[in-house]
Design a protein around this motif. Structure first.
Motif: not given
Length: 116
Positions: A32-57
């Motif tokens: 039941g795990s799913m990939l979460r793609v999100s954006v957070s502040g940071g990185g060398c250009s201002g925003f960064q992509y974040v990839f996490d494994v999630e079990r719940k929507k």
């Protein structure tokens, strides 16, 4: 529209290559795990992509499904990711998820951060 893409109403595309890789990664995770793609502040250009494994929507998540793979995107990240393509590439530099984002005005060399 290409048949090689899964597209949702926000115009976020998931390629077949990304779906295959997500399935491969999720095979090592609890059922039941799913990939979460999100954006957070940071990185060398201002925003960064974040990839996490999630079990719940979360109730406000956009769910993108392709060939049995599921990607979750939170409401806060949707505007920053609208119209993007999520792909998985395997080239001389290495293997990675790659996001092509039409909203980005610039990005870093590694492709993990961007500016708007």
């Amino acid at each position: 529209m290409s048949t090689d893409l899964a597209v949702n109403p926000r115009g976020i595309e998931l390629t077949a290559s990304a779906a295959r890789r997500i399935l491969s990664v999720m095979a090592q995770e609890p059922p039941g795990s799913m990939l979460r793609v999100s954006v957070s502040g940071g990185g060398c250009s201002g925003f960064q992509y974040v990839f996490d494994v999630e079990r719940k929507k979360a109730p406000d998540d956009l769910v993108i499904e392709r060939d049995g793979a599921t990607v979750l995107i939170d409401e806060t990240s949707l505007d920053l990711l609208a119209g993007c393509t999520i792909d998985f590439v395997d080239d001389l530099v290495g293997q990675s998820f790659r996001i092509t984002n039409p909203n980005a005005t610039s990005s870093c060399g590694c492709g993990t951060s961007f500016a708007i």
